[in-house]
Structures are given as structure tokens and as C-alpha cells.
Design a protein around this motif. Structure first.
Motif, PDB file in Angstrom:
ATOM      1  N   ARG A   1      -5.967  31.512  -3.342  1.00 21.88           N
ATOM      2  CA  ARG A   1      -5.487  32.743  -3.951  1.00 21.88           C
ATOM      3  C   ARG A   1      -6.025  33.979  -3.249  1.00 21.88           C
ATOM      4  O   ARG A   1      -5.445  35.032  -3.316  1.00 21.88           O
ATOM      5  N   ASP A   2      -7.174  33.814  -2.586  1.00 26.87           N
ATOM      6  CA  ASP A   2      -7.774  34.963  -1.902  1.00 26.87           C
ATOM      7  C   ASP A   2      -7.091  35.286  -0.586  1.00 26.87           C
ATOM      8  O   ASP A   2      -7.341  36.321  -0.010  1.00 26.87           O
ATOM      9  N   ARG A   3      -6.264  34.390  -0.092  1.00 19.22           N
ATOM     10  CA  ARG A   3      -5.604  34.606   1.204  1.00 19.22           C
ATOM     11  C   ARG A   3      -4.387  35.466   1.063  1.00 19.22           C
ATOM     12  O   ARG A   3      -3.702  35.527   0.170  1.00 19.22           O
TER      13      ARG A   3
ATOM     14  N   GLN B   1      -2.496  26.723   4.343  1.00 24.41           N
ATOM     15  CA  GLN B   1      -3.787  26.035   4.350  1.00 24.41           C
ATOM     16  C   GLN B   1      -3.844  24.937   5.411  1.00 24.41           C
ATOM     17  O   GLN B   1      -4.782  24.896   6.182  1.00 24.41           O
ATOM     18  N   TYR B   2      -2.873  24.025   5.407  1.00 17.34           N
ATOM     19  CA  TYR B   2      -2.839  22.961   6.405  1.00 17.34           C
ATOM     20  C   TYR B   2      -1.447  22.343   6.465  1.00 17.34           C
ATOM     21  O   TYR B   2      -0.664  22.430   5.529  1.00 17.34           O
ATOM     22  N   SER B   3      -1.154  21.718   7.589  1.00 20.36           N
ATOM     23  CA  SER B   3       0.161  21.109   7.809  1.00 20.36           C
ATOM     24  C   SER B   3       0.125  19.620   7.482  1.00 20.36           C
ATOM     25  O   SER B   3      -0.952  19.026   7.342  1.00 20.36           O
TER      26      SER B   3
ATOM     27  N   ASP C   1     -12.182  21.823  -8.933  1.00 22.01           N
ATOM     28  CA  ASP C   1     -12.778  20.610  -8.358  1.00 22.01           C
ATOM     29  C   ASP C   1     -11.768  19.468  -8.303  1.00 22.01           C
ATOM     30  O   ASP C   1     -11.703  18.735  -7.305  1.00 22.01           O
ATOM     31  N   LEU C   2     -10.971  19.302  -9.366  1.00 21.00           N
ATOM     32  CA  LEU C   2      -9.923  18.269  -9.366  1.00 21.00           C
ATOM     33  C   LEU C   2      -8.909  18.538  -8.263  1.00 21.00           C
ATOM     34  O   LEU C   2      -8.497  17.624  -7.544  1.00 21.00           O
ATOM     35  N   TYR C   3      -8.493  19.786  -8.151  1.00 20.61           N
ATOM     36  CA  TYR C   3      -7.504  20.149  -7.136  1.00 20.61           C
ATOM     37  C   TYR C   3      -8.044  19.872  -5.735  1.00 20.61           C
ATOM     38  O   TYR C   3      -7.338  19.366  -4.871  1.00 20.61           O
ATOM     39  N   GLN C   4      -9.315  20.187  -5.527  1.00 19.03           N
ATOM     40  CA  GLN C   4      -9.950  19.909  -4.234  1.00 19.03           C
ATOM     41  C   GLN C   4      -9.949  18.411  -3.947  1.00 19.03           C
ATOM     42  O   GLN C   4      -9.639  17.982  -2.834  1.00 19.03           O
ATOM     43  N   GLU C   5     -10.275  17.609  -4.939  1.00 15.58           N
ATOM     44  CA  GLU C   5     -10.301  16.156  -4.733  1.00 15.58           C
ATOM     45  C   GLU C   5      -8.915  15.615  -4.411  1.00 15.58           C
ATOM     46  O   GLU C   5      -8.753  14.780  -3.531  1.00 15.58           O
ATOM     47  N   LEU C   6      -7.917  16.112  -5.107  1.00 15.18           N
ATOM     48  CA  LEU C   6      -6.555  15.625  -4.897  1.00 15.18           C
ATOM     49  C   LEU C   6      -5.907  16.158  -3.621  1.00 15.18           C
ATOM     50  O   LEU C   6      -5.227  15.420  -2.922  1.00 15.18           O
ATOM     51  N   PHE C   7      -6.088  17.445  -3.354  1.00 17.18           N
ATOM     52  CA  PHE C   7      -5.278  18.097  -2.327  1.00 17.18           C
ATOM     53  C   PHE C   7      -6.043  18.752  -1.188  1.00 17.18           C
ATOM     54  O   PHE C   7      -5.456  19.415  -0.346  1.00 17.18           O
ATOM     55  N   ASN C   8      -7.364  18.612  -1.193  1.00 14.10           N
ATOM     56  CA  ASN C   8      -8.166  19.111  -0.081  1.00 14.10           C
ATOM     57  C   ASN C   8      -8.093  20.633   0.083  1.00 14.10           C
ATOM     58  O   ASN C   8      -8.150  21.157   1.185  1.00 14.10           O
ATOM     59  N   VAL C   9      -7.935  21.345  -1.000  1.00 14.68           N
ATOM     60  CA  VAL C   9      -7.952  22.808  -0.972  1.00 14.68           C
ATOM     61  C   VAL C   9      -8.402  23.298  -2.345  1.00 14.68           C
ATOM     62  O   VAL C   9      -8.143  22.653  -3.355  1.00 14.68           O
TER      63      VAL C   9
ATOM     64  N   SER D   1       0.855  -1.190   0.000  1.00 20.25           N
ATOM     65  CA  SER D   1       0.000   0.000   0.000  1.00 20.25           C
ATOM     66  C   SER D   1       0.895   1.246   0.000  1.00 20.25           C
ATOM     67  O   SER D   1       2.127   1.142   0.025  1.00 20.25           O
ATOM     68  N   PHE D   2       0.262   2.401  -0.046  1.00 26.56           N
ATOM     69  CA  PHE D   2       0.998   3.663  -0.137  1.00 26.56           C
ATOM     70  C   PHE D   2       0.401   4.687   0.812  1.00 26.56           C
ATOM     71  O   PHE D   2      -0.790   4.666   1.092  1.00 26.56           O
ATOM     72  N   TRP D   3       1.259   5.585   1.287  1.00 29.13           N
ATOM     73  CA  TRP D   3       0.814   6.760   2.014  1.00 29.13           C
ATOM     74  C   TRP D   3       0.897   7.929   1.042  1.00 29.13           C
ATOM     75  O   TRP D   3       1.897   8.120   0.359  1.00 29.13           O
ATOM     76  N   TRP D   4      -0.150   8.738   0.978  1.00 27.67           N
ATOM     77  CA  TRP D   4      -0.181   9.970   0.189  1.00 27.67           C
ATOM     78  C   TRP D   4      -0.097  11.089   1.220  1.00 27.67           C
ATOM     79  O   TRP D   4      -1.060  11.368   1.924  1.00 27.67           O
ATOM     80  N   LEU D   5       1.085  11.671   1.366  1.00 29.13           N
ATOM     81  CA  LEU D   5       1.331  12.679   2.399  1.00 29.13           C
ATOM     82  C   LEU D   5       1.457  14.044   1.741  1.00 29.13           C
ATOM     83  O   LEU D   5       2.111  14.176   0.705  1.00 29.13           O
ATOM     84  N   GLN D   6       0.863  15.046   2.338  1.00 29.80           N
ATOM     85  CA  GLN D   6       0.880  16.362   1.721  1.00 29.80           C
ATOM     86  C   GLN D   6       0.718  17.467   2.736  1.00 29.80           C
ATOM     87  O   GLN D   6       0.262  17.244   3.855  1.00 29.80           O
ATOM     88  N   SER D   7       1.102  18.649   2.314  1.00 31.21           N
ATOM     89  CA  SER D   7       0.823  19.866   3.072  1.00 31.21           C
ATOM     90  C   SER D   7       0.725  21.011   2.072  1.00 31.21           C
ATOM     91  O   SER D   7       1.191  20.902   0.941  1.00 31.21           O
ATOM     92  N   TYR D   8       0.095  22.050   2.496  1.00 29.63           N
ATOM     93  CA  TYR D   8      -0.086  23.218   1.658  1.00 29.63           C
ATOM     94  C   TYR D   8       0.124  24.423   2.555  1.00 29.63           C
ATOM     95  O   TYR D   8      -0.668  24.675   3.463  1.00 29.63           O
ATOM     96  N   ILE D   9       1.191  25.166   2.300  1.00 24.34           N
ATOM     97  CA  ILE D   9       1.549  26.285   3.164  1.00 24.34           C
ATOM     98  C   ILE D   9       0.373  27.240   3.292  1.00 24.34           C
ATOM     99  O   ILE D   9      -0.269  27.580   2.321  1.00 24.34           O
TER     100      ILE D   9
END
Length: 115
Positions: A113-115, A52-54, A99-107, A42-50
């Protein structure tokens, strides 16, 4: 796994990023994530978005919602979504890409861009 093990589990870590500038006046939008292969296949999909979330908050959310770990089929599906996102963004950013970006990366990029 301990240091005394003769056959440590084989793991690979792949680091990816997605980002860039639309114009020189806009803030850089980056998203970095890693795919970690696990000994059980199996795999872990690990991510963060400065801003937005850690990584830690993503790990809690992804485990709680059953988004991690993923199997090879789900990894292939996500890679296909990345390819689609890359293809489509060459023609500008639309709600479909958001919508694709939201599905993949939760943002949503429209929100980021508004932040």
C-alpha cells in the motif's frame, strides 16, 4: 505429453483472485494466482502481484525454496489460510492478516500500500 499421445495427462487450472478497495481514494490491491493440478497428484501454486513480483520471479523463488510443487495436504492448508484471511479481513486489516498474506503470497499488504 505430445499430440500423438492417446491418453494425455489430465490437468485442471483454477484461477483465483483476492483484492478490492478499502475506500474510493485508495489504489486497487489485487493478487491473482492459479492452482494447477499435475498428473502425479501434486499441484503448482502460481502467482504474481502487480508491481511486487512477476510470475517468472515467483516460479524461480518457489522452486528454489521448495514451495512448489505442493501436495494435496499443503493445498488444503493454504486454502484454510485463505478462509481464515477472508474471515478476519471482514473486521479490518491487522498485523495478523498481514502475516497470513505474507505466508500465502510473499508480500505484505502494509508494504504494498505504501508503493
Amino acid at each position: 505429453w505430445t499430440w500423438r499421445s492417446r491418453n494425455p495427462p489430465l490437468r485442471f487450472v483454477y484461477r483465483f483472485s483476492f483484492g478490492g478497495w478499502e475506500t474510493a481514494d485508495e489504489a486497487r490491491v489485487d493478487h491473482v494466482w492459479m492452482v494447477v493440478s499435475r498428473p502425479d497428484g501434486s499441484f503448482w501454486w502460481l502467482q504474481s502481484y502487480i508491481v511486487q513480483y512477476s510470475l517468472g520471479s515467483w516460479m524461480e523463488k518457489s522452486e528454489g525454496e521448495g514451495l512448489n510443487p505442493i501436495d494435496a495436504g499443503e493445498l488444503r492448508r493454504r486454502v484454510a489460510l485463505l478462509r481464515e484471511l477472508e474471515r478476519e479481513t471482514a473486521q479490518g486489516w491487522t498485523k495478523a492478516q498481514d502475516d497470513l498474506y505474507q505466508e500465502l503470497f510473499n508480500v505484505r499488504m502494509s508494504t504494498a500500500r505504501d508503493r
